[in-house]
Design a protein around this motif. Structure first.
Motif, short mmCIF file in Angstrom:
data_model
loop_
_atom_site.label_atom_id
_atom_site.label_comp_id
_atom_site.label_asym_id
_atom_site.label_seq_id
_atom_site.Cartn_x
_atom_site.Cartn_y
_atom_site.Cartn_z
N GLN A 267 0.78 -1.40 0.15
CA GLN A 267 0.31 0.33 0.15
C GLN A 267 1.16 0.95 0.19
OE1 GLN A 267 -4.24 -1.90 2.38
NE2 GLN A 267 -2.79 -0.34 3.08
N THR A 268 1.84 1.58 0.59
CA THR A 268 2.94 2.64 0.90
C THR A 268 3.73 2.26 -0.85
OG1 THR A 268 3.88 1.59 2.91
CG2 THR A 268 4.83 2.98 1.65
N TYR A 269 4.36 1.03 -0.78
CA TYR A 269 4.42 1.57 -2.20
C TYR A 269 3.59 2.42 -3.52
CZ TYR A 269 9.59 0.80 -1.96
OH TYR A 269 10.97 0.74 -1.85
N ILE A 270 2.53 1.16 -3.43
CA ILE A 270 1.00 0.54 -4.58
C ILE A 270 0.93 2.09 -4.94
CG2 ILE A 270 0.22 -0.27 -6.16
CD1 ILE A 270 1.38 -2.56 -4.86
N LEU A 271 -0.21 2.58 -3.58
CA LEU A 271 -0.98 3.54 -3.51
C LEU A 271 -0.46 4.43 -3.29
CD1 LEU A 271 -3.90 2.02 -0.91
CD2 LEU A 271 -3.35 2.31 -4.04
#
Length: 513
Positions: A267-271
């Protein structure tokens, strides 16, 4: 190595204060709740270290502990024997068949005067305790993949309407290497759930021994600690790849801590990094997600100094089982009971099975192109899947003999039979079929007429048919009456006035004079 102390620094300060007031060791022990011998030992250490009450204000707890418990000539925090590279041992421990005994023996081969086995294990556990909670779990290479959907979703814009549709994010994390796979799909339904697994295994280039899903309805019909009920279609997919399914226990997030951590990281990397980008299709979103996943897998983990990809290539991939020759084709499995018309319903359409199985329970398998039906594990019927048109798909071989003969009746076949007698008979058959709301309703009438004509000469049969069409007699009884009363033998030529029938109930022309 520093001596072990049994009192907290607060208790030691209190002990020094009470001893300075002249209180005996026995009384101090009673007041602090410890043995007299412990108090005597610590007072002796304080005397040897030159500590007495009041303790100088500049002496911190760490400084007092150093003076009381550090051995002479020993520098605290520095070990006197050679140590292995603990981060490398963490990676090696994930290989199949490797345990601490094996690693210690290899360590002693390189350092004969090194630590003994018990101290080696203690130091390893101390190092492992400094790692993240996920890394502390015991995950063997090639053993498990943890799968789940992220609670956060990614928005995709419709170019035509501007409407934003939210897509789900599927995440899979291998246990030993933490190698991560992620993709976006529209829903969490069974086709998307299984399709994500197929693409994940393809990306890994192999399959682990177990899949550990959350209790998502698409994967687990009925959660249970003892005997979870796996969705039939999901289980068939697992069987195709030769993997087992071991759902996490309900309300036990630690069972899937690996994927929980992977989901947060994803989530941190993608979103987080894609939040300012706008996507107009699922393919665009997945292309960007793939780039972020590569960054995740190439990121060097601080605790062990290597990346997930390095662990995957060196440890995990060799331990994965080989992929089957072909990808799993999604199929939705279900149970059905054969109806009295020897058909079963699948997705709103009806498909035939051998008529001997009426009232039996069967398994159905629906793919994008076909329908397969199984009974006791044996395939008994295959049909092309229907999406429109007639509701029933019937194989003539499944019919009883009587029904099979009826199924052979078609409008074209009756017209051919009529044409074999003559054009008037063909015209009569066509007229009968056209006079019914459904052609099938005229089949029995046509069959009866053809049987009636079987005993007539073709010329007379043609005359009867011509007479019937002329007067609109389109029932079997009317045709039988024409034949019985020989009404087809009228000598009146076409277009000439017909002779008046003489009958007692008819008024003659004289009645009107």
């Amino acid at each position: 190595m520093p001596a072990r102390r049994e009192l907290t620094m607060r208790q030691i300060r209190q002990m020094l204060r009470l001893a300075g007031d002249g209180i005996s060791a026995r009384e101090i022990g009673r007041m602090l709740g410890v043995a007299r011998s412990t108090i005597q030992d610590n007072l002796k250490r304080a005397q040897e270290a030159g500590l007495a009450w009041p303790v100088p204000a500049e002496l911190t707890d760490a400084a007092i502990e150093e003076r009381l418990f550090a051995r002479s000539g020993y520098k605290q925090g520095v070990r006197r024997r050679a140590e292995p590279a603990w981060d490398e041992l963490v990676c090696e421990l994930k290989r199949p068949g490797v345990n601490l005994q094996v690693l210690w023996e290899e360590y002693r081969d390189q350092h004969p005067d090194g630590y003994g086995y018990s101290r080696f294990c203690e130091l390893f556990r101390e190092f492992e305790a400094r790692l993240s909670p996920v890394m502390r779990q015991d995950h063997r290479a090639g053993d498990k993949v943890f799968v789940d959907y992220s609670g956060k979703r990614i928005g995709i814009v419709d170019r035509a309407s501007g409407e934003v549709r939210q897509a789900e994010i599927f995440v899979g994390v291998l246990g030993a290497s933490s190698f991560t796979y992620a993709e976006a799909s529209w829903t969490q339904t069974l086709p998307d759930w299984i399709g994500a697994h197929v693409r994940m295994f393809r990306a890994f280039g192999g399959v682990p021994r177990l899949i550990v899903p959350d209790n998502l309805k698409s994967g687990v019909n009925k959660p249970s600690f003892y005997d979870p009920e796996i969705n039939l279609s999901y289980g068939r997919m697992a069987s195709h790849y030769g993997v087992g399914v071991l759902p996490a226990r309900p309300f036990r997030p630690r069972d899937k801590a690996k994927v929980e951590s992977g989901v947060r990281f994803a989530q941190t990397y993608i979103l987080g990094r894609l939040r300012r980008q706008t996507f107009f299709s699922l393919a665009e979103a997945n292309q960007a997600i793939a780039g972020m996943v590569d960054r995740i897998n190439d990121y060097v983990m601080r605790r062990i100094g290597v990346s997930r990809r390095h662990l995957f290539e060196t440890i995990e991939r060799p331990a994965l089982a080989a992929l089957p020759a072909s990808d799993y084709e999604f199929a939705e499995w279900g149970l059905a009971r054969v109806a009295l018309d020897y058909h079963v319903e699948v997705c709103g359409f009806f498909y035939s099975v051998p008529h001997e199985l009426i009232r039996q329970q069967v398994d159905t398998r629906a793919t994008e192109r076909g329908i397969e039906i199984f009974h006791h594990g044996k395939r008994i019927a295959v049909h092309q899947r229907r999406y429109g048109g007639r509701k029933h798909g019937t194989d003539i071989e499944h019919m009883p003999s009587a029904h099979r003969r009826y199924a052979e009746w078609t409008p074209e076949r009756f017209r051919r039979w009529g044409a074999s007698i003559g054009p008037h008979t063909e015209g009569l058959i066509t007229a009968i079929l056209a006079s019914r709301p459904h052609p099938e309703q005229g089949f029995r009438t046509c069959l009866g007429i053809l049987r009636l004509f079987k005993d007539l000469e073709p010329a007379r049969a043609e005359a009867v048919a011509d007479r019937a069409v002329a007067i609109g007699a389109f029932t079997y009884k009317s045709l039988a009456s024409i034949v019985a009363n020989k009404l087809d033998r009228s000598t009146a030529a076409a277009g000439e006035p017909q002779a008046v029938i003489t009958h007692g109930n008819l008024r003659g022309s004289g009645y009107f004079h």
